[in-house]
Design a protein around this motif. Structure first.
Motif, PDB file in Angstrom:
ATOM      1  N   VAL A   1      32.814  37.944  42.685  1.00  0.00           N
ATOM      2  CA  VAL A   1      33.713  37.021  43.258  1.00  0.00           C
ATOM      3  C   VAL A   1      33.783  36.661  44.547  1.00  0.00           C
ATOM      4  O   VAL A   1      34.278  35.989  45.061  1.00  0.00           O
ATOM      5  N   GLY A   2      32.939  37.622  45.217  1.00  0.00           N
ATOM      6  CA  GLY A   2      32.563  37.406  46.731  1.00  0.00           C
ATOM      7  C   GLY A   2      33.840  37.596  47.593  1.00  0.00           C
ATOM      8  O   GLY A   2      34.015  36.846  48.709  1.00  0.00           O
ATOM      9  N   ALA A   3      34.762  38.518  47.292  1.00  0.00           N
ATOM     10  CA  ALA A   3      35.991  38.698  47.898  1.00  0.00           C
ATOM     11  C   ALA A   3      36.031  40.286  48.040  1.00  0.00           C
ATOM     12  O   ALA A   3      35.558  41.030  47.364  1.00  0.00           O
ATOM     13  N   SER A   4      37.085  40.884  48.846  1.00  0.00           N
ATOM     14  CA  SER A   4      37.342  42.039  48.826  1.00  0.00           C
ATOM     15  C   SER A   4      37.985  42.594  47.575  1.00  0.00           C
ATOM     16  O   SER A   4      38.680  41.783  47.006  1.00  0.00           O
ATOM     17  N   SER A   5      37.412  43.850  47.113  1.00  0.00           N
ATOM     18  CA  SER A   5      38.192  44.318  45.710  1.00  0.00           C
ATOM     19  C   SER A   5      38.436  45.567  45.756  1.00  0.00           C
ATOM     20  O   SER A   5      37.854  46.551  46.401  1.00  0.00           O
ATOM     21  N   ALA A   6      39.027  45.979  44.548  1.00  0.00           N
ATOM     22  CA  ALA A   6      39.749  47.455  44.461  1.00  0.00           C
ATOM     23  C   ALA A   6      39.568  47.554  42.863  1.00  0.00           C
ATOM     24  O   ALA A   6      40.157  46.789  42.199  1.00  0.00           O
ATOM     25  N   LEU A   7      39.080  48.737  42.233  1.00  0.00           N
ATOM     26  CA  LEU A   7      38.979  48.953  40.962  1.00  0.00           C
ATOM     27  C   LEU A   7      39.480  50.516  40.766  1.00  0.00           C
ATOM     28  O   LEU A   7      39.219  51.243  41.365  1.00  0.00           O
ATOM     29  N   ILE A   8      40.672  50.288  39.624  1.00  0.00           N
ATOM     30  CA  ILE A   8      41.155  51.526  39.312  1.00  0.00           C
ATOM     31  C   ILE A   8      40.662  51.743  37.895  1.00  0.00           C
ATOM     32  O   ILE A   8      40.835  50.597  36.968  1.00  0.00           O
ATOM     33  N   ASN A   9      40.355  52.822  37.679  1.00  0.00           N
ATOM     34  CA  ASN A   9      39.892  53.518  36.235  1.00  0.00           C
ATOM     35  C   ASN A   9      41.311  54.134  35.427  1.00  0.00           C
ATOM     36  O   ASN A   9      41.609  55.016  36.207  1.00  0.00           O
TER      37      ASN A   9
END
Length: 206
Positions: free
Chosen positions: A25-33
């Protein structure tokens, strides 16, 4: 911020898709499992913990996950949750998750809590044949979680498949987009990443 939920059977490729979207996506991201939000049972013995049904929705701390998501959407930091699958216990973690342009939550019951789904901008369901999911689960559990094939087979027959039939397969009706061929579907990743970039641009222009 754009909040995305990814749901599907165990072994369907949820984490793979989530990481690919965050990367493309080319933006800052955060992933939560969601797997990191299993309820902790410190008063149980290890043997008692192994007998719990880790595939039913009530095994998760939905309140904790919901509160963490709300804080991130409000622009606040949260502490990342962690889980030790070899001991079936919550782990201490000092990593901080900071608010980002894109927030992704993935899990087998990511669509169970209506409070959470109501906050999602986009809901993705990965539709993969259960037999393929089983093969992927066997490989992952042996490699990453120290499981034996006999234990994996027993768990699949007693909890994984029954919970899939009762709950997880029905989450497809809550989805905005159904993703086939798992998390390595490069074409759908490109399409979704482009869509998300457009939405982020609209938010920035508003």
């Amino acid at each position: 911020m754009i909040f995305i939920g990814i749901c599907g059977a165990s072994g369907s490729g949820k984490t793979t898709l989530a990481k690919a979207l965050c990367r493309e996506v080319g933006a800052s991201s955060a992933l939560i499992n969601q797997d990191c939000y299993y309820l902790d049972h410190p008063n149980m013995t290890f043997e008692e913990r192994t007998k719990l049904n880790y595939d039913e929705p009530y095994i998760f701390d939905h309140d904790l996950l919901y509160n963490d998501v709300r804080l991130l959407l409000a622009g606040q930091e949260v502490t990342r949750k962690a889980y030790d699958f070899t001991q079936h216990r919550r782990m201490e973690c000092h990593e901080i998750i900071r608010p980002a342009d894109v927030l992704v939550v993935e899990g087998i019951h990511a669509f169970f809590d209506e409070r959470l789904t109501d906050l999602m901008f986009l809901k993705l369901y990965i539709n993969v044949d259960p037999d393929i999911c089983l093969l992927r689960r066997i490989k992952r559990d042996i490699r990453d979680r120290g499981r034996q094939i006999e234990n994996i087979s027993e768990q699949y027959l007693t909890t994984v498949r029954p919970m899939y039939e009762k709950y997880i397969r029905n989450y497809v009706h809550d989805a905005d987009v159904i993703v086939t061929r798992g998390g390595k579907n490069a074409r759908i990743v490109d399409i979704l990443a482009g869509y998300l970039r457009d939405e982020l641009n609209k938010q920035n222009e508003a």
